[in-house]
Design a protein around this motif. Structure first.
Motif, short mmCIF file in Angstrom:
data_model
loop_
_atom_site.label_atom_id
_atom_site.label_comp_id
_atom_site.label_asym_id
_atom_site.label_seq_id
_atom_site.Cartn_x
_atom_site.Cartn_y
_atom_site.Cartn_z
N VAL A 107 42.25 77.42 22.06
CA VAL A 107 41.61 77.68 23.36
C VAL A 107 40.92 76.43 23.86
N SER A 108 40.24 75.73 22.96
CA SER A 108 39.52 74.53 23.33
C SER A 108 40.49 73.46 23.84
N ARG A 109 41.63 73.30 23.18
CA ARG A 109 42.64 72.31 23.60
C ARG A 109 43.21 72.69 24.95
N GLU A 110 43.46 73.98 25.15
CA GLU A 110 44.00 74.42 26.43
C GLU A 110 43.00 74.17 27.56
N GLN A 111 41.72 74.43 27.27
CA GLN A 111 40.70 74.19 28.29
C GLN A 111 40.60 72.70 28.63
N ALA A 156 42.01 68.05 32.28
CA ALA A 156 42.75 66.80 32.51
C ALA A 156 43.74 66.97 33.68
N LYS A 157 44.39 68.12 33.73
CA LYS A 157 45.32 68.39 34.84
C LYS A 157 44.60 68.36 36.18
N GLU A 158 43.45 69.02 36.25
CA GLU A 158 42.69 69.07 37.50
C GLU A 158 42.25 67.68 37.94
N LYS A 159 41.89 66.86 36.97
CA LYS A 159 41.55 65.47 37.29
C LYS A 159 42.78 64.73 37.82
N GLY A 160 43.92 65.02 37.22
CA GLY A 160 45.16 64.42 37.70
C GLY A 160 45.49 64.85 39.12
N ASN A 161 45.29 66.14 39.41
CA ASN A 161 45.55 66.65 40.76
C ASN A 161 44.65 65.96 41.79
N GLN A 162 43.39 65.77 41.41
CA GLN A 162 42.45 65.12 42.33
C GLN A 162 42.86 63.66 42.58
N ALA A 163 43.23 62.98 41.51
CA ALA A 163 43.68 61.58 41.66
C ALA A 163 44.94 61.51 42.53
N TYR A 164 45.84 62.48 42.37
CA TYR A 164 47.07 62.52 43.18
C TYR A 164 46.73 62.68 44.66
N LYS A 165 45.79 63.58 44.97
CA LYS A 165 45.38 63.78 46.36
C LYS A 165 44.78 62.52 46.95
N GLU A 166 44.12 61.75 46.12
CA GLU A 166 43.50 60.50 46.57
C GLU A 166 44.49 59.34 46.53
N LYS A 167 45.78 59.66 46.26
CA LYS A 167 46.87 58.68 46.21
C LYS A 167 46.68 57.62 45.13
N GLN A 168 45.93 57.99 44.08
CA GLN A 168 45.79 57.12 42.90
C GLN A 168 46.80 57.59 41.86
N PHE A 169 48.07 57.26 42.10
CA PHE A 169 49.17 57.89 41.36
C PHE A 169 49.23 57.46 39.90
N GLN A 170 48.97 56.18 39.60
CA GLN A 170 48.97 55.76 38.20
C GLN A 170 47.84 56.44 37.42
N ASN A 190 49.31 62.66 31.38
CA ASN A 190 49.67 62.29 30.01
C ASN A 190 48.71 62.94 29.01
N GLU A 191 47.42 62.87 29.35
CA GLU A 191 46.39 63.46 28.47
C GLU A 191 46.57 64.96 28.35
N ALA A 192 46.85 65.64 29.47
CA ALA A 192 47.05 67.09 29.45
C ALA A 192 48.25 67.47 28.58
N ILE A 193 49.32 66.69 28.69
CA ILE A 193 50.53 66.99 27.92
C ILE A 193 50.30 66.77 26.43
N LYS A 194 49.52 65.74 26.08
CA LYS A 194 49.21 65.51 24.66
C LYS A 194 48.43 66.69 24.07
N LEU A 195 47.52 67.26 24.87
CA LEU A 195 46.70 68.38 24.41
C LEU A 195 47.49 69.68 24.37
N CYS A 196 48.39 69.85 25.32
CA CYS A 196 49.14 71.11 25.42
C CYS A 196 50.53 70.80 25.99
N GLY A 197 51.47 70.59 25.09
CA GLY A 197 52.80 70.12 25.50
C GLY A 197 53.78 71.20 25.88
#
Length: 591
Positions: free
Chosen positions: A469-473, A478-492, A499-506
């Motif tokens: 549960v902790s890893r999923e949370q 990490a995904k939400e942070k990625g979504n926010q960066a995507y909206k701000e056009k900070q794609f890298q 990448n971090e989200a996938i390492k935690l929950c692939g």
């Protein structure tokens, strides 16, 4: 020379001060002993019999007794300094203690009880609350608090307490040790200060199930007999609904252990309240008198009331004269018994006696000679020291509803520890018919190791789920942070978070699909295609992954494959305009 002498005296003075300080500190540690002991003493067993006779059955074991048991030459304190002040030293040792010493055990002291052994918290304003070794910030339970703590802290091998309304069972549960309440009348009450003769039993604590049984065989004076397996193990489902501790946590451990040792066929479920309500006709008369326009109490709640009536009525009869003469300062819960006008009539007491007799018959009929009833020992985890929770009506109602089952019926009950839940000890209780003490001890002996194994498995499983549960949370964050960066056009930056989200929950299609969208934005079309393919493997109905893979394949020049992706997206969502336009456009180009 004078200066040297002066320095010597200074050093000696410092040394003596240090010794004095260390001595005081050492005495404090010895005196405290987790606060379990009122008094240290030593009763030694007789010499071992000459061979070929067997050694004493309790040889090598040490024990302590609650301060309600008479020991020759010692004043029995009963949890109150005024009681000790106004009573003479005992002229003899009570038979229970003598039996254990003659059986080879060494008694090393007397332990703290609640004030006048009346209460289940384990707190005593005169002697303090013994420290619960399992969870120091929480109460040890009472009234036999010191006896339970002495065993939990491994200061003794076993100990004696008195159980009236749960005074052994509750501290056993709170401190994480074994506690046995025998059938009412099975062990002599001579030489013990009474609380309520219809409820009082001598109980004992042990850390080890073999010691619990050895002590039981000596106290109950049981000759050897081959152990019998239970023919039915009945889980009281309604009793587990009373608890704050998840029922499944306890019940599954019991079920799996029973299946392993005795077989699944003996397991049964029962609504105990409904069963007893139908088998104890005097309870309906009692309930009709108790209602007085208020909401009807459950049958288990009514048994709790009956138990408390017995306790208050007989405690008052036993000790009112002394309280009027000695005028001790009493805990409010006790003083209220003597300040109030007695509201228990002779008819009420007689009705309670009828309920007691009918309840014993009902449970004996349910369990027969080889049945075990499974209930929670107590509904709540141990409350915090100094808190008011244990005094609340809700806490006591839940607790006494469970504790009254054995107290009223006189059946034997054992508390068995089952690890921890949210850092507090958890336990389960087994009840056998009145007189089924040997059978109950043998059953616990057979089940105990398996119960502990299943507890460990359940604990590891929960820990694994918590980690999961902790890893999923963390992955979701990490995904939400990625979504926010995507909206701000900070794609890298977005790709890094994905990448971090996938390492935690692939195993999340969304994480791969979102990373593919970011790869498309920076022109990494091969990575985008690979991510979409992985997302589709995880979720074959992920429309966004088909659309994004189609786009990646179009940019790579794989037009036929891109068309297939867009068309499949239309199968999943026929009204998707992007899929429709892309498929039409590529079809024309490809032609």
């Amino acid at each position: 020379m004078a200066s040297q002498s002066s320095n010597l005296w200074v050093l000696l003075g410092l040394g003596l001060a240090g010794v004095l300080y260390m001595t005081r500190k050492f005495k404090k540690v010895i005196r405290e002993d987790f606060g379990a002991f009122i008094e240290k003493l030593q009763l030694l067993p007789p010499p071992q019999p000459a061979p070929p006779k067997a050694p004493h059955p309790l040889t090598g074991l040490t024990f302590a007794v609650s301060d309600v048991f008479d020991i020759d030459g010692q004043v029995t304190g009963f949890g109150h300094p005024d009681w000790a002040r106004t009573h003479e030293a005992a002229s003899g040792t009570c038979p229970v203690v003598s039996t254990l010493v003659e059986g080879g055990a060494t008694c090393i002291g007397k332990t703290v009880v609640d004030e006048l052994a009346y209460g289940i918290s384990g707190e005593n304003k005169h002697y303090g609350a013994p420290t619960n070794p399992a969870v120091p910030e929480r109460v040890p339970g009472g009234s036999s608090s010191g006896a339970s703590v002495a065993v939990a802290a491994k200061l003794v091998d076993f100990s004696l307490g008195i159980d009236t309304v749960g005074d052994v069972r509750v501290p056993a549960g709170f401190c994480g040790v074994l506690g046995f309440r025998p059938s009412h009348g099975a062990v002599s009450q001579m030489g013990i200060v009474p609380v309520s003769s219809r409820l009082d039993t001598v109980g004992w604590f042990a850390k080890d199930h073999t010691i619990l049984r050895r002590v039981g065989h000596v106290l109950l004076q049981l000759p050897y007999a081959p152990p019998r397996n239970p023919r039915q193990v009945i889980i009281a489902d309604d009793c587990f609904q009373l608890g704050k501790i998840p029922a499944d946590r306890i019940v599954q451990v019991v079920i799996k252990s029973t299946e392993k040792i005795f077989g699944r066929q003996i397991l049964k479920h029962e609504n105990l309240g409904d069963y007893l309500s139908s088998k104890v006709p005097s309870l309906k008369v009692f309930q009709s008198k108790q209602i007085n326009g208020q909401s009807k109490t459950s049958s288990l709640g009514s048994f709790a009331t009956v138990m408390q009536i017995f306790q208050r009525h007989e405690f008052r009869n036993n000790h009112e004269e002394w309280i009027n003469l000695a005028k001790p300062v009493l805990d409010p819960a006790i003083s209220s018994i003597f300040q109030e006008t007695p509201d228990t009539t002779g008819t009420d007491v007689e009705n309670c006696k009828a309920i007691r007799s009918e309840m014993r018959l009902a449970l004996n009929a349910l369990l027969k000679d080889e049945g075990i009833l499974v209930i929670p020992t107590i509904a709540d985890p141990p409350p915090k020291v100094g808190g008011k929770e244990i005094l609340s009506e809700q806490f006591q109602s839940r607790a006494f509803s469970l504790l009254s089952i054995a107290s009223i019926s006189g059946c034997c009950q054992v508390t068995v520890p089952l690890g921890f839940h949210e850092k507090s000890p958890v336990s389960v209780s087994f009840i056998a018919r009145h007189g089924g003490d040997r059978f109950l001890l043998d059953t616990v002996h057979s089940l105990y190791v398996s119960l502990q194994e299943q507890t460990e498995i359940a604990s590891k499983s929960k820990a694994s789920r918590n980690v999961s549960v902790s890893r999923e949370q963390s992955a979701e964050m990490a995904k939400e942070k990625g979504n926010q960066a995507y909206k701000e056009k900070q794609f890298q930056k977005a790709i890094g978070f994905y990448n971090e989200a996938i390492k935690l929950c692939g195993d999340s299609a969304t994480y791969y699909s979102n990373r593919a969208a970011a790869h498309l934005e920076v022109g990494s079309f091969l990575q985008a295609e690979a991510d979409c393919t992985k997302a589709i493997e995880l979720d074959k109905k992920n429309i966004k992954s088909y659309l994004r893979r189609g786009t990646a394949r179009e940019m790579l020049g794989f037009y036929k494959e891109a068309i297939e992706d867009f068309r499949y997206a239309l199968v999943l969502e026929p009204t998707n305009k992007r899929a429709s336009l892309s498929a039409d456009r590529l079809s024309k180009v490809f032609q």
